[in-house]
Write a protein that holds these residues in place. Structure first.
Motif, mmCIF file in Angstrom:
data_model
loop_
_atom_site.group_PDB
_atom_site.id
_atom_site.type_symbol
_atom_site.label_atom_id
_atom_site.label_comp_id
_atom_site.label_asym_id
_atom_site.label_seq_id
_atom_site.Cartn_x
_atom_site.Cartn_y
_atom_site.Cartn_z
ATOM 1 N N LEU A 108 0.828 -1.208 0.000
ATOM 2 C CA LEU A 108 0.000 0.000 0.000
ATOM 3 C C LEU A 108 0.858 1.252 0.000
ATOM 4 O O LEU A 108 0.603 2.210 -0.723
ATOM 5 C CB LEU A 108 -0.892 0.012 1.234
ATOM 6 C CG LEU A 108 -2.295 -0.579 1.092
ATOM 7 C CD1 LEU A 108 -3.012 -0.481 2.420
ATOM 8 C CD2 LEU A 108 -3.083 0.156 0.020
ATOM 9 N N LEU A 159 -7.754 18.036 1.856
ATOM 10 C CA LEU A 159 -9.218 17.926 1.886
ATOM 11 C C LEU A 159 -9.868 19.257 2.265
ATOM 12 O O LEU A 159 -10.866 19.663 1.679
ATOM 13 C CB LEU A 159 -9.659 16.853 2.887
ATOM 14 C CG LEU A 159 -9.576 15.397 2.445
ATOM 15 C CD1 LEU A 159 -10.004 14.476 3.578
ATOM 16 C CD2 LEU A 159 -10.447 15.150 1.228
ATOM 17 N N ALA A 195 -9.707 21.751 -0.563
ATOM 18 C CA ALA A 195 -10.693 21.393 -1.581
ATOM 19 C C ALA A 195 -12.089 21.791 -1.122
ATOM 20 O O ALA A 195 -12.879 22.325 -1.900
ATOM 21 C CB ALA A 195 -10.632 19.891 -1.867
ATOM 22 N N GLY A 233 -11.175 21.249 -5.962
ATOM 23 C CA GLY A 233 -12.435 21.496 -5.249
ATOM 24 C C GLY A 233 -13.344 22.429 -6.043
ATOM 25 O O GLY A 233 -14.551 22.204 -6.154
ATOM 26 N N GLY A 293 -12.643 15.094 -8.739
ATOM 27 C CA GLY A 293 -12.941 14.448 -7.455
ATOM 28 C C GLY A 293 -12.042 13.253 -7.222
ATOM 29 O O GLY A 293 -11.499 13.058 -6.124
ATOM 30 N N LEU A 294 -11.844 12.448 -8.274
ATOM 31 C CA LEU A 294 -10.957 11.278 -8.157
ATOM 32 C C LEU A 294 -9.521 11.719 -7.901
ATOM 33 O O LEU A 294 -8.782 11.067 -7.155
ATOM 34 C CB LEU A 294 -11.023 10.426 -9.428
ATOM 35 C CG LEU A 294 -12.336 9.654 -9.644
ATOM 36 C CD1 LEU A 294 -12.311 8.929 -10.979
ATOM 37 C CD2 LEU A 294 -12.565 8.657 -8.512
ATOM 38 N N ILE A 352 -8.548 14.300 -6.175
ATOM 39 C CA ILE A 352 -8.423 14.597 -4.737
ATOM 40 C C ILE A 352 -8.354 13.285 -3.966
ATOM 41 O O ILE A 352 -7.494 13.096 -3.103
ATOM 42 C CB ILE A 352 -9.642 15.395 -4.202
ATOM 43 C CG1 ILE A 352 -9.902 16.639 -5.037
ATOM 44 C CG2 ILE A 352 -9.446 15.768 -2.734
ATOM 45 C CD1 ILE A 352 -11.196 17.348 -4.675
ATOM 46 N N MET A 353 -9.286 12.362 -4.314
ATOM 47 C CA MET A 353 -9.371 11.127 -3.546
ATOM 48 C C MET A 353 -8.058 10.342 -3.589
ATOM 49 O O MET A 353 -7.550 9.908 -2.558
ATOM 50 C CB MET A 353 -10.514 10.273 -4.068
ATOM 51 C CG MET A 353 -10.855 9.135 -3.153
ATOM 52 S SD MET A 353 -12.007 8.010 -3.921
ATOM 53 C CE MET A 353 -10.898 7.039 -4.894
ATOM 54 N N VAL A 375 -5.212 12.136 -1.608
ATOM 55 C CA VAL A 375 -5.394 12.031 -0.158
ATOM 56 C C VAL A 375 -5.157 10.596 0.309
ATOM 57 O O VAL A 375 -4.513 10.351 1.333
ATOM 58 C CB VAL A 375 -6.806 12.520 0.244
ATOM 59 C CG1 VAL A 375 -7.081 12.262 1.712
ATOM 60 C CG2 VAL A 375 -6.948 13.996 -0.056
ATOM 61 N N LEU A 376 -5.655 9.643 -0.479
ATOM 62 C CA LEU A 376 -5.443 8.225 -0.161
ATOM 63 C C LEU A 376 -3.952 7.917 -0.095
ATOM 64 O O LEU A 376 -3.466 7.268 0.844
ATOM 65 C CB LEU A 376 -6.113 7.368 -1.239
ATOM 66 C CG LEU A 376 -6.067 5.859 -1.055
ATOM 67 C CD1 LEU A 376 -6.969 5.462 0.098
ATOM 68 C CD2 LEU A 376 -6.514 5.140 -2.321
ATOM 69 N N ASN A 407 -2.477 9.333 3.005
ATOM 70 C CA ASN A 407 -2.919 8.563 4.169
ATOM 71 C C ASN A 407 -2.163 7.242 4.323
ATOM 72 O O ASN A 407 -1.777 6.870 5.433
ATOM 73 C CB ASN A 407 -4.420 8.276 4.083
ATOM 74 C CG ASN A 407 -5.254 9.393 4.674
ATOM 75 O OD1 ASN A 407 -4.783 10.140 5.529
ATOM 76 N ND2 ASN A 407 -6.473 9.530 4.212
ATOM 77 N N VAL A 408 -1.955 6.512 3.223
ATOM 78 C CA VAL A 408 -1.265 5.224 3.377
ATOM 79 C C VAL A 408 0.212 5.449 3.719
ATOM 80 O O VAL A 408 0.802 4.684 4.480
ATOM 81 C CB VAL A 408 -1.405 4.289 2.144
ATOM 82 C CG1 VAL A 408 -2.830 3.843 1.978
ATOM 83 C CG2 VAL A 408 -0.873 4.907 0.880
ATOM 84 N N ASP A 461 0.133 6.048 7.395
ATOM 85 C CA ASP A 461 0.002 4.780 8.125
ATOM 86 C C ASP A 461 1.353 4.085 8.227
ATOM 87 O O ASP A 461 1.739 3.586 9.285
ATOM 88 C CB ASP A 461 -0.966 3.836 7.392
ATOM 89 C CG ASP A 461 -2.415 4.137 7.718
ATOM 90 O OD1 ASP A 461 -2.645 4.867 8.695
ATOM 91 O OD2 ASP A 461 -3.303 3.647 7.001
ATOM 92 N N ARG A 465 3.758 5.901 10.569
ATOM 93 C CA ARG A 465 3.435 5.693 11.978
ATOM 94 C C ARG A 465 3.934 4.325 12.441
ATOM 95 O O ARG A 465 4.549 4.201 13.495
ATOM 96 C CB ARG A 465 1.927 5.803 12.170
ATOM 97 C CG ARG A 465 1.501 5.635 13.621
ATOM 98 C CD ARG A 465 0.018 5.479 13.712
ATOM 99 N NE ARG A 465 -0.406 4.424 12.807
ATOM 100 C CZ ARG A 465 -1.616 4.336 12.280
ATOM 101 N NH1 ARG A 465 -2.509 5.240 12.547
ATOM 102 N NH2 ARG A 465 -1.924 3.336 11.469
#
Lengths: 323, 311
Positions: A53, A254, A257, A274, A296-297, A299-300, A303-304, A307-308, A311, A314
């Protein structure tokens, strides 16, 4: 919160060393504390690529960064050029589309693909600079608050409480309503609205680190407050700061946007993802789904990806933060 | 306990005082409402008169004290555009926002807990991977984009559900109008909670007392439901409490997408029309709800877990 790293362990070991004179020992202790968080990059990279990921996230981020930097070279059209005769054209998937506009055009005949490439510039610019600003404010206030304690600590933490009492997006809207639209204002707003999390975490860590021996040692050889904070305490909080910052980048992208979507963020003359979704809303009932779906995709996926990576960071830097 | 309650209420009160100050200072800078209210061909003298009549020529601290004095009595002045008391305008919109936030909250909690439990108990199976994949997507989807996609798919392509407004006062219409906005608003916290339930339960399942329960021969179902889940939900409850407040903030965007007649949409309209008192009133009242909710969560938590009271 963070694992006490080599610095603390080594300083404890060394403090029991016999045969060193008092000032010498203090000196070496202070040095150990200062360079405690050096980590080797190759280990980080191999850990990154071991995680599917995170590898995916890294590839997406590299692509988005590439798109942002080279937008003027790659983009087939001027993102603001309005070809009204070509308005609302579908992209290459449709028999009515053409290869001139691979992702189609919007209601003003602007090329969606080119606008998405330029939109990446704003998302990344705001995401990174606003997080850096929030981090700078939060880390500074957190260090001061934890280090000096007492009155100044009370004042800073009560300001943090007040800020937390207003939902983040609402605070951003209120500040932007005053500052007005504009790229700089968006960055400033998101920076100010977001410092609290750094402030609180850094303060908490300072409280525990400032009691350690190596800090005492540094103080005993006459190090000034600023130098103790920056050289001895701050490096020990880096792991947490990096993890918080990575998730903050996702949240900030996010938020930017959302603000652009609400028409309060970056002015409409600059292409943003946005803003594109917002303008595209008018086309839902006429069926031109590509106008809002592609931005929209974008942004998604961005951000995805962040985020991974967050993760993974961390788990890699600070497994105890996992909730 | 009494001491703890008093301390928390006092704190909440101070925070609210800070919020009103912050909001007031921010909005005080927001431009000159007098210019907006005066007719375009008013003379300089007329504008000055209007300013004096509205009390806007006084120093800011007097205006703030005045504002605060009014606010505690529910008097936030009149809307510049609609002429009605701000308090009434905001109160009218509260039921719609609370209904939306509460529905989104229920939607996210009711789905996230079973999903998280299944994911944790069937770790690394296809269920787990699918559920966590969707959770990751849900955390990365912008609220407004999800709303727009749902309107397109369920409102336009299939034509199953209405996509704007709150509907007629009858129950069926209200419910049908509520579905898409509630899903839109609840998805982010649904994703967050599902991940949290999973990791929290996994942690608890590794503890000794769970092994003991298993060793006693209790069925796996009871081990999870009676022993593990209760403890696993403690951190989840904390986060869920905070989330309800965050939903109020997220409602601003959802209400805009779905033309939902709540406080969030009122606020955006007030800002676009530079209706200064209305914007201040709306932000203050949302913050007040938020602070009260957090207070309730904290007090409940202090009641459930005595350790909290002494920290």
């Amino acid at each position: 919160m963070a694992e006490p790293n080599e610095g603390a362990a080594e300083s404890r070991k060394k403090s029991t060393d016999a045969g060193q004179s008092q000032p010498e020992r203090a000196n070496s202790l202070a040095r150990v504390g200062a360079k405690s968080t050096k980590r080797r990059m190759p280990r980080a990279l191999s850990s990154l690529f071991a995680n599917k990921l995170a590898t995916f996230g890294a590839i997406v981020l590299v692509l988005v960064t590439f798109a942002a930097i080279f937008a003027p070279v790659i983009a087939p059209h001027d993102p603001n050029a309005q070809m009204l005769v070509d308005n609302r054209q579908p992209g290459i998937w449709s028999s009515e589309g053409s290869s001139t506009y691979i992702l189609g055009t919007d209601s003003l005949g602007r090329d969606i693909f080119s606008r998405i490439l330029y939109g990446a510039q704003i998302s990344l610019l705001v995401g990174i600079t606003a997080v850096a600003l929030a981090g700078a404010i939060g880390i500074t206030l957190g260090l001061i608050s934890g280090f000096y304690g007492r009155f100044i600590d009370d004042v800073i933490m009560r300001i943090a409480d007040v800020q937390l009492a207003i939902p983040f997006i609402l605070l951003a809207i209120a500040i932007l309503a005053v500052l007005g639209q504009g790229l700089q204002n968006v960055i400033l707003t998101l920076g100010i609205a977001n410092w609290v999390v750094y402030g609180r975490v850094v303060r908490g860590q300072v409280l525990s680190w400032k009691e350690k021996e190596f800090v005492e040692a540094a103080r005993s050889i006459g190090a000034r407050d600023v130098s103790i904070m920056l050289k001895h305490i701050l490096p020990n909080t880096f792991a947490s700061i990096i993890v918080i910052a990575s998730f903050a980048v996702a949240a900030t992208i996010l938020a930017e946007a959302a603000l652009s979507f609400l028409g309060l963020g970056v002015p409409p003359s600059i292409p943003t993802w946005g803003g594109m979704v917002n303008r595209g809303r008018d086309n839902i009932l006429t069926g031109e789904w590509w106008i809002y779906t592609f931005p929209g995709l974008a942004i998604m996926f961005t951000v995805l990806a962040v985020n991974v990576i967050g993760d993974w960071l961390r788990d890699y830097l600070d497994p105890r933060m996992r909730v | 306990m009494t001491q703890y309650i008093i301390r928390r209420i006092l704190q909440a009160f101070l925070v609210m005082l800070g919020v009103t100050f912050l909001v007031f200072i921010v909005m005080f800078q927001a431009g000159d409402p007098v210019i907006l209210m005066a007719s375009p061909d008013a003379s300089a003298e007329e504008i000055e008169n209007l300013r004096r009549n509205l009390g806007l020529d006084r120093p800011w601290y007097i205006q703030y004290a005045d504002f605060l004095g009014g606010a505690v009595q529910g008097d936030f002045g009149n809307s510049l555009r609609q002429g009605q008391p701000v308090f009434n305008l905001v109160m009218e919109r509260i039921p719609a926002t609370l209904q939306l936030a509460a529905s989104a909250f229920v939607f996210s909690v009711v789905i996230s807990i079973p999903v998280g439990v299944i994911s944790a108990t069937r770790r690394n199976t296809i269920y787990d991977n699918l559920a966590m994949g969707f959770a990751l997507l849900g955390q990365s989807l912008p609220v407004f984009f999800l709303g727009v996609m749902l309107i397109w798919i369920f409102g336009f392509v299939f034509g199953w559900l209405p996509s704007a407004g709150r509907g007629d006062p009858d129950f069926v219409s209200r419910m049908r109008h509520l579905i898409l906005p509630a899903i839109t608003l609840g998805t982010f916290s649904l994703a967050q909670n599902a991940r949290l339930v999973r990791s929290s339960l996994l942690e608890v399942l590794g503890l000794d007392y769970v092994k003991t329960a298993r060793a006693k021969g209790i069925s796996e179902y009871h081990v999870i439901m009676r022993h593990a889940l209760r403890n696993a939900l403690i951190p989840v409850v904390t986060v869920i409490g905070i989330q309800f407040g965050a939903l109020l903030g997220g409602a601003v965007i959802t209400e805009t997408v779905f033309a939902w007649p709540g406080i969030g949409r009122l606020l955006i309209q007030a800002i676009n029309q530079q209706d200064f008192p209305l914007a201040v009133g709306a932000v203050t009242i949302i913050a007040l709800i938020f602070v009260v909710l957090n207070l309730i969560v904290d007090l409940t938590y202090g009641f459930l877990d005595p350790r909290v009271r002494y920290s």
